[in-house]
Design a protein around this motif. Structure first.
Motif, short mmCIF file in Angstrom:
data_model
loop_
_atom_site.label_atom_id
_atom_site.label_comp_id
_atom_site.label_asym_id
_atom_site.label_seq_id
_atom_site.Cartn_x
_atom_site.Cartn_y
_atom_site.Cartn_z
N VAL A 216 29.55 -39.79 -34.73
CA VAL A 216 30.24 -39.03 -33.69
C VAL A 216 29.40 -37.80 -33.37
O VAL A 216 29.12 -36.99 -34.26
CB VAL A 216 31.66 -38.60 -34.13
N ASP A 217 28.98 -37.68 -32.11
CA ASP A 217 28.24 -36.49 -31.67
C ASP A 217 29.23 -35.42 -31.24
O ASP A 217 30.17 -35.69 -30.47
CB ASP A 217 27.32 -36.84 -30.51
N THR A 218 29.03 -34.20 -31.72
CA THR A 218 29.92 -33.09 -31.40
C THR A 218 29.10 -31.87 -31.01
O THR A 218 27.90 -31.79 -31.31
CB THR A 218 30.82 -32.74 -32.61
N ALA A 219 29.73 -30.91 -30.36
CA ALA A 219 29.01 -29.72 -29.91
C ALA A 219 29.95 -28.53 -29.80
O ALA A 219 31.17 -28.68 -29.76
CB ALA A 219 28.33 -29.98 -28.56
N CYS A 220 29.35 -27.35 -29.76
CA CYS A 220 30.10 -26.12 -29.52
C CYS A 220 29.31 -25.22 -28.58
O CYS A 220 28.12 -25.46 -28.33
CB CYS A 220 30.41 -25.40 -30.84
N ILE A 221 29.96 -24.19 -28.08
CA ILE A 221 29.36 -23.25 -27.14
C ILE A 221 29.11 -21.93 -27.86
O ILE A 221 29.99 -21.42 -28.56
CB ILE A 221 30.27 -23.03 -25.92
N VAL A 222 27.92 -21.38 -27.69
CA VAL A 222 27.56 -20.10 -28.30
C VAL A 222 28.15 -18.96 -27.48
O VAL A 222 28.12 -18.99 -26.24
CB VAL A 222 26.03 -19.95 -28.39
N THR A 223 28.71 -17.96 -28.16
CA THR A 223 29.29 -16.81 -27.46
C THR A 223 28.62 -15.52 -27.90
O THR A 223 28.03 -15.44 -28.99
CB THR A 223 30.81 -16.70 -27.71
N VAL A 224 28.72 -14.52 -27.02
CA VAL A 224 28.12 -13.21 -27.27
C VAL A 224 29.11 -12.12 -26.87
O VAL A 224 30.18 -12.40 -26.32
CB VAL A 224 26.81 -13.04 -26.45
N GLU A 225 28.73 -10.87 -27.16
CA GLU A 225 29.51 -9.74 -26.68
C GLU A 225 29.51 -9.76 -25.15
O GLU A 225 28.51 -10.16 -24.53
CB GLU A 225 28.91 -8.42 -27.17
N PRO A 226 30.59 -9.35 -24.50
CA PRO A 226 30.62 -9.40 -23.04
C PRO A 226 29.79 -8.30 -22.41
O PRO A 226 29.55 -7.26 -23.03
CB PRO A 226 32.12 -9.19 -22.74
N ASN A 227 29.32 -8.54 -21.18
CA ASN A 227 28.71 -7.45 -20.44
C ASN A 227 29.82 -6.56 -19.88
O ASN A 227 31.01 -6.81 -20.10
CB ASN A 227 27.77 -7.98 -19.34
N LEU A 228 29.45 -5.53 -19.16
CA LEU A 228 30.42 -4.53 -18.75
C LEU A 228 31.53 -5.11 -17.88
O LEU A 228 32.71 -4.82 -18.08
CB LEU A 228 29.71 -3.39 -18.00
N GLU A 229 31.17 -5.98 -16.94
CA GLU A 229 32.18 -6.49 -16.02
C GLU A 229 33.17 -7.44 -16.71
O GLU A 229 34.36 -7.43 -16.43
CB GLU A 229 31.52 -7.19 -14.83
N ILE A 230 32.69 -8.25 -17.65
CA ILE A 230 33.57 -9.19 -18.33
C ILE A 230 34.36 -8.51 -19.45
O ILE A 230 35.42 -9.00 -19.86
CB ILE A 230 32.75 -10.37 -18.89
N SER A 231 33.89 -7.36 -19.94
CA SER A 231 34.61 -6.65 -21.00
C SER A 231 36.00 -6.23 -20.57
O SER A 231 36.88 -6.02 -21.40
CB SER A 231 33.81 -5.43 -21.46
N SER A 232 36.22 -6.13 -19.26
CA SER A 232 37.56 -5.78 -18.77
C SER A 232 38.50 -6.97 -18.79
O SER A 232 39.71 -6.82 -18.65
CB SER A 232 37.47 -5.23 -17.33
N VAL A 233 37.93 -8.17 -18.97
CA VAL A 233 38.73 -9.38 -19.03
C VAL A 233 38.94 -9.83 -20.47
O VAL A 233 40.06 -10.12 -20.90
CB VAL A 233 38.07 -10.53 -18.23
N TYR A 234 37.83 -9.89 -21.25
CA TYR A 234 37.93 -10.40 -22.62
C TYR A 234 36.79 -9.83 -23.45
O TYR A 234 35.82 -9.29 -22.89
CB TYR A 234 37.89 -11.93 -22.62
N ASP A 235 36.90 -9.95 -24.78
CA ASP A 235 35.91 -9.33 -25.66
C ASP A 235 34.77 -10.25 -26.07
O ASP A 235 33.94 -9.88 -26.91
CB ASP A 235 36.59 -8.75 -26.90
N ARG A 236 34.70 -11.47 -25.52
CA ARG A 236 33.58 -12.38 -25.75
C ARG A 236 33.27 -13.10 -24.46
O ARG A 236 34.11 -13.16 -23.55
CB ARG A 236 33.89 -13.42 -26.84
N MET A 237 32.07 -13.68 -24.38
CA MET A 237 31.70 -14.50 -23.24
C MET A 237 30.68 -15.53 -23.69
O MET A 237 30.01 -15.34 -24.72
CB MET A 237 31.12 -13.64 -22.11
N PRO A 238 30.55 -16.65 -22.98
CA PRO A 238 29.52 -17.63 -23.35
C PRO A 238 28.13 -17.04 -23.19
O PRO A 238 27.88 -16.24 -22.29
CB PRO A 238 29.75 -18.78 -22.36
#
Length: 250
Positions: free
Chosen positions: A142-164
Motif C-alpha cells: 500500500v502506497d501512502t503519503a503525507c503533506i509537509v507543513t510549515v509556519e504560516p506567512n503573514l497573510e495566512i497567519s490570520s487564518v491558521y497557524d500552519r500552512m502546506p
C-alpha cells in the motif's frame, strides 16, 4: 495543518507541467480528505511518474496500520528527526499537485469559518510531500503519503497557524531529486511562501462533510450567507408536544 484540499488540474496538464512519463485519469476533486486516494508525483532513477496513493502516511516498519495514528501532515521543522518521517525525507520525497486548500479560521465568538486558499495568480499549487510503501504479511503493498507543513506567512497567519510547504521553480526538481539533494537541502526548501503569494475567501461549511464534493464548495459566500448557514446549523430545542407528553423535534 492541511486536512482538505482541491485539485482540478487536467491529467494532460499535469504531464506537461511536471514532465511525467505517464498519465492517470483523475477527475476534478473539490474536497479531498484524509484516507482518500490522492495524486502524487515522485522520481525514481530519474524517471518521474504520477501515482495514486492513500492520504495518510504509514511507515514501512509499522506492523499493523489499523493500530497506527493517521499521519496526514509532517512538520518541516522536525520531519528529519521523527522516526515516522526521517527515512522518507531522505529517500521518498514527492509533490502533491493542488488547485487550492481549505483552512478554518476561528472568530472572536469562537465560531469557525472555512476559507479556500489559492495562489494569488490562480496558478497550480505544488505541496511538498513524503511517501512510503507499506508491505503486509501476505505480500500486499500500500502506497501512502503525507503533506509537509510549515509556519504560516503573514497573510495566512490570520487564518491558521500552519500552512502546506509549497514549492516553486527549481525547488520542485530539487525536492524530487533525492539522489543529489540530501536531507539538509530538502529541509531548506520547505519554507513559507513570500507575503502576497496567496489569496483566500470564505466558503460554505459544507466542505467539512467528507461526502460532499463539487465546484460549489470553492465559491465565495457573502457574510449574509455565512450567517444564514450558521443559523441553520444551530441545534433545535426540544419542545414538549401539546398532549401525550412526547417531544416534537421539528
Amino acid at each position: 495543518m492541511c486536512g482538505r484540499y482541491a485539485t482540478t488540474l487536467p491529467p494532460e496538464m499535469m504531464v506537461e507541467l511536471f514532465n511525467l512519463l505517464n498519465q492517470i485519469d483523475f477527475p476534478p476533486r473539490y474536497n479531498i480528505t484524509p484516507t482518500q486516494p490522492i495524486a502524487v508525483v515522485w522520481e525514481q532513477s530519474g524517471r518521474r511518474t504520477i501515482q495514486l496513493v492513500r492520504w495518510g502516511l504509514v511507515p514501512g516498519w509499522v506492523k499493523d496500520p489499523r493500530e497506527f495514528s493517521l499521519l496526514i501532515n509532517a512538520r518541516a521543522e522536525t520531519m528529519a528527526e521523527k522516526p515516522s518521517f526521517r527515512d522518507a525525507v531522505r529517500h521518498s520525497r514527492c509533490i502533491v499537485p493542488a488547485s487550492g486548500y481549505y483552512e478554518w479560521m476561528q472568530g472572536p465568538d469562537g465560531k469557525r469559518q472555512p476559507y479556500y486558499i489559492t495562489m494569488e495568480d490562480d496558478s497550480p499549487m505544488v505541496f511538498a510531500g513524503l511517501y512510503s510503501t507499506w508491505s503486509g504479511p501476505d505480500g500486499e503493498e500500500v502506497d501512502t503519503a503525507c503533506i509537509v507543513t510549515v509556519e504560516p506567512n503573514l497573510e495566512i497567519s490570520s487564518v491558521y497557524d500552519r500552512m502546506p510547504a509549497m514549492l516553486t521553480g527549481d525547488a520542485v526538481d530539487m525536492w524530487l531529486n533525492t539522489r543529489d539533494f540530501d536531507v539538509r537541502a530538502a529541509t531548506q526548501l520547505a519554507l513559507p511562501l513570500p507575503q502576497g503569494s496567496l489569496k483566500y475567501h470564505p466558503v460554505s461549511k459544507a466542505v467539512g462533510r467528507a461526502d460532499v464534493d463539487g465546484p460549489e464548495l470553492i465559491r465565495p459566500i457573502t457574510p449574509e450567507q455565512a450567517e444564514a448557514e450558521a443559523a441553520a446549523t444551530k441545534p433545535k430545542k426540544k419542545v414538549a408536544a401539546a398532549g401525550g407528553g412526547q417531544l416534537d423535534l421539528f
